[in-house]
Design a protein around this motif. Structure first.
Motif: not given
Length: 126
Positions: A15-21, A117-126
């Motif tokens: 439910s949060q907002t993901l911000s990536l740069t 880019g090299q990529g960035t891992q994002v995990t969505v979990s409580s």
């Protein structure tokens, strides 16, 4: 030579907002030479094109994400930013920024992109 570097949180709660740069070096993000794309790859799945912003600041989004996705830029920092609202575990993926000299909507062909880019891992979990 253009280089791209993604950054952002590795873990986001549902439910949060993901911000990536995506920090760009070797070229100005205002140049008309490149389109700045965001793609992602969920575990065990193929690449998914998310959206793009042009040198003039115009943005286009995947129809499946357009209600939750925003791509913007900070020209003073030469950065492109992704914001994804209301994330769920299905948004868990490696996120990439990629530069292309042509705009092909929804392209997931790696050869279409000049620089990744090299990529960035994002995990969505409580």
């Amino acid at each position: 030579q253009v280089q791209l570097q993604e950054s952002g949180p590795g873990l986001v709660k549902p439910s949060q907002t993901l911000s990536l740069t995506c920090t760009v070096s070797g070229a100005s993000i205002r140049t008309e030479t490149y389109f700045w794309n965001w793609l992602r790859q969920p575990p065990g799945k193929g690449l998914e094109w998310m959206g793009v912003i042009s040198g003039s600041g115009g943005a286009w989004y995947s129809p499946s994400l357009k209600n939750r996705l925003s791509i913007s830029r900070d020209t003073s920092k030469n950065q492109v930013t992704l914001q994804l609202l209301s994330v769920t575990p299905e948004d868990t993926a490696v996120y990439y920024c990629a530069a292309a000299k042509t705009f092909i909507m929804s392209s997931t062909t790696k050869d279409h992109y000049d620089t990744w880019g090299q990529g960035t891992q994002v995990t969505v979990s409580s």
